[in-house]
Scaffold this motif. Structure first.
Motif, PDB file in Angstrom:
ATOM      1  N   PRO A 141       0.829  -1.225   0.000  1.00  0.00           N
ATOM      2  CA  PRO A 141       0.000   0.000   0.000  1.00  0.00           C
ATOM      3  C   PRO A 141       0.856   1.265   0.000  1.00  0.00           C
ATOM      4  CG  PRO A 141      -0.540  -1.410   1.899  1.00  0.00           C
ATOM      5  CD  PRO A 141       0.651  -2.005   1.227  1.00  0.00           C
ATOM      6  N   PHE A 171       1.967   2.332  -3.590  1.00  0.00           N
ATOM      7  CA  PHE A 171       0.938   3.034  -4.354  1.00  0.00           C
ATOM      8  C   PHE A 171       0.760   4.472  -3.865  1.00  0.00           C
ATOM      9  CE2 PHE A 171      -3.386   4.000  -5.744  1.00  0.00           C
ATOM     10  CZ  PHE A 171      -3.271   3.640  -7.076  1.00  0.00           C
ATOM     11  N   HIS A 172       0.790   4.668  -2.531  1.00  0.00           N
ATOM     12  CA  HIS A 172       0.544   6.020  -1.998  1.00  0.00           C
ATOM     13  C   HIS A 172       1.758   6.935  -2.133  1.00  0.00           C
ATOM     14  CE1 HIS A 172      -3.010   3.970  -0.391  1.00  0.00           C
ATOM     15  NE2 HIS A 172      -3.568   5.155  -0.571  1.00  0.00           N
ATOM     16  N   ARG A 220       3.082   7.485   7.536  1.00  0.00           N
ATOM     17  CA  ARG A 220       2.372   6.332   6.984  1.00  0.00           C
ATOM     18  C   ARG A 220       3.348   5.297   6.419  1.00  0.00           C
ATOM     19  NH1 ARG A 220      -2.429   6.197   2.780  1.00  0.00           N
ATOM     20  NH2 ARG A 220      -2.782   3.988   2.920  1.00  0.00           N
ATOM     21  N   LEU A 230       0.956  17.142   4.598  1.00  0.00           N
ATOM     22  CA  LEU A 230       0.995  16.094   3.575  1.00  0.00           C
ATOM     23  C   LEU A 230       2.253  15.229   3.742  1.00  0.00           C
ATOM     24  CD1 LEU A 230      -0.669  15.302   0.936  1.00  0.00           C
ATOM     25  CD2 LEU A 230       1.266  16.243  -0.283  1.00  0.00           C
ATOM     26  N   GLU A 248       2.453   2.121   8.650  1.00  0.00           N
ATOM     27  CA  GLU A 248       1.511   1.153   8.056  1.00  0.00           C
ATOM     28  C   GLU A 248       2.155  -0.234   7.890  1.00  0.00           C
ATOM     29  OE1 GLU A 248      -0.062   2.168   4.218  1.00  0.00           O
ATOM     30  OE2 GLU A 248      -1.943   1.138   4.635  1.00  0.00           O
ATOM     31  N   MET A 282       1.021   8.021  -5.806  1.00  0.00           N
ATOM     32  CA  MET A 282      -0.164   8.844  -6.093  1.00  0.00           C
ATOM     33  C   MET A 282      -0.270  10.090  -5.207  1.00  0.00           C
ATOM     34  SD  MET A 282      -1.579   7.683  -8.729  1.00  0.00           S
ATOM     35  CE  MET A 282      -2.926   8.861  -8.735  1.00  0.00           C
ATOM     36  N   VAL A 283       0.127   9.976  -3.932  1.00  0.00           N
ATOM     37  CA  VAL A 283       0.044  11.143  -3.030  1.00  0.00           C
ATOM     38  C   VAL A 283       1.366  11.912  -3.060  1.00  0.00           C
ATOM     39  CG1 VAL A 283      -0.387  11.919  -0.662  1.00  0.00           C
ATOM     40  CG2 VAL A 283      -1.627   9.940  -1.565  1.00  0.00           C
ATOM     41  N   VAL A 301       2.184  12.355  -7.575  1.00  0.00           N
ATOM     42  CA  VAL A 301       1.153  12.963  -8.432  1.00  0.00           C
ATOM     43  C   VAL A 301       0.455  14.136  -7.718  1.00  0.00           C
ATOM     44  CG1 VAL A 301      -0.985  12.552  -9.708  1.00  0.00           C
ATOM     45  CG2 VAL A 301       0.782  10.803  -9.692  1.00  0.00           C
ATOM     46  N   GLN A 333      -2.775  13.588   6.580  1.00  0.00           N
ATOM     47  CA  GLN A 333      -2.991  13.614   5.123  1.00  0.00           C
ATOM     48  C   GLN A 333      -4.363  14.181   4.782  1.00  0.00           C
ATOM     49  OE1 GLN A 333      -1.148   9.990   2.905  1.00  0.00           O
ATOM     50  NE2 GLN A 333      -1.474   9.346   5.007  1.00  0.00           N
ATOM     51  N   ALA A 374      -3.186   9.315   9.013  1.00  0.00           N
ATOM     52  CA  ALA A 374      -4.451   9.496   8.290  1.00  0.00           C
ATOM     53  C   ALA A 374      -4.984  10.909   8.510  1.00  0.00           C
ATOM     54  CB  ALA A 374      -5.475   8.462   8.757  1.00  0.00           C
TER      55      ALA A 374
END
Lengths: 138, 139
Positions: free
Chosen positions: B43, B46-47, B95, B88, B99, B50-51, B54, B121, B118
């Motif tokens: 996970p 991916f974050h 995280r 952010l 995580e 994307m976070v 992107v 963000q 969480a």
């Protein structure tokens, strides 16, 4: 910034806010489990952030800043169509798995997203050109 | 390009490299050189992309290029923008550690780490939306 870009970008911001809220809830749920049903929001989280936020923002900014034809942005109708198709598609594809709706609705949502991309391409293709060109060539 | 945009974009590029490195490790598991616990980073991979890459790149460009909020305050509230940047990145870094650690070692400390990440963000995302909304205008 033209009117359609404002619609695209504000819709993208709404999707970002909702998508981040769902993401925050899901991450919080990993830490302190609330209810297993919360995981049903996962497909909506993905749909809102990948297509509703990122793709929609790109379309909004593209419509705004791509080269123009003198003072016109060309045929705006396909771009407006893309806005409505994309938002209908995102919410349909995002909500269908969450609400256990018939699989045909998820497929329809994805088709609407695909149609939105095609409609936006019809609008944007001639605008991807050198300054002063007609937009008919490659 | 304003200083905060440079921070956003350079930080985004670091996250892109980090995401690709994590992804490389995930892809190399089959070769037997990467430990099994690396799977817990899925996970995060991916974050980070994307976070960290992107969304952060978009935030930096929006701060720079969107219509001015006003002549006196072209970007809106500078404090809110700084809070977006720090929330952010603090949230995402926390995280990235908490995580996978929670997956491998589910003790209460890592639970709080994930929960705080969480919240950070989410705060960054909401502050970005609020601060950008009024800059989405004709000129």
């Amino acid at each position: 910034m033209p009117r359609l870009s404002r619609w695209f970008i504000r819709a993208a911001l709404v999707n970002l806010a909702v998508g981040f809220t769902i993401g925050g809830l899901l991450l919080g749920h990993k830490a302190f489990p609330v209810h297993p049903l919360l995981w049903r929001l996962f497909p909506l989280h993905i749909e809102l952030l990948l297509f509703g936020w990122t793709l929609q923002l790109i379309m909004g900014v593209g419509f705004w800043i791509f080269p123009r034809f003198w003072r016109s942005r060309g045929n705006e109708r396909p771009a407006w169509l893309a806005f409505f198709l994309l938002n209908a598609g995102v919410w349909l594809a995002g909500l269908s798995p969450m609400l256990s709706l018939p699989p045909v609705l998820l497929t329809t949502g994805r088709l609407l997203e695909l149609a939105a991309v095609a409609a936006f391409a019809v609008h944007a293709w001639p605008r991807i050109k050198p300054p002063g060109a007609s937009g008919r060539g490659f | 390009m304003p200083p905060l945009t440079r921070w956003f974009i350079k930080t985004a590029m670091v996250y892109l490299a980090a995401a690709l490195l994590v992804g490389l490790g995930l892809a190399a598991r089959g070769l037997g050189y990467v430990p099994a616990w690396w799977t817990a980073l899925s996970p995060v991979y991916f974050h980070l992309f994307m976070v960290g890459w992107v969304a952060q790149l978009i935030f930096g460009v929006v701060y720079w290029m969107f219509p001015k909020y006003s002549q006196a305050h072209p970007h809106g509230s500078e404090r809110a923008w700084l809070a977006v940047y720090w929330c952010l990145n603090a949230g995402l870094l926390l995280r990235a550690v908490a995580e996978p650690m929670l997956t491998l070692w589910p003790v209460v400390g890592w639970r709080w780490g994930v929960a705080v990440s969480a919240l950070l963000q989410w705060t960054a995302g909401l502050l970005f939306v609020v601060n950008t909304w009024s800059r989405v205008k004709e000129r």
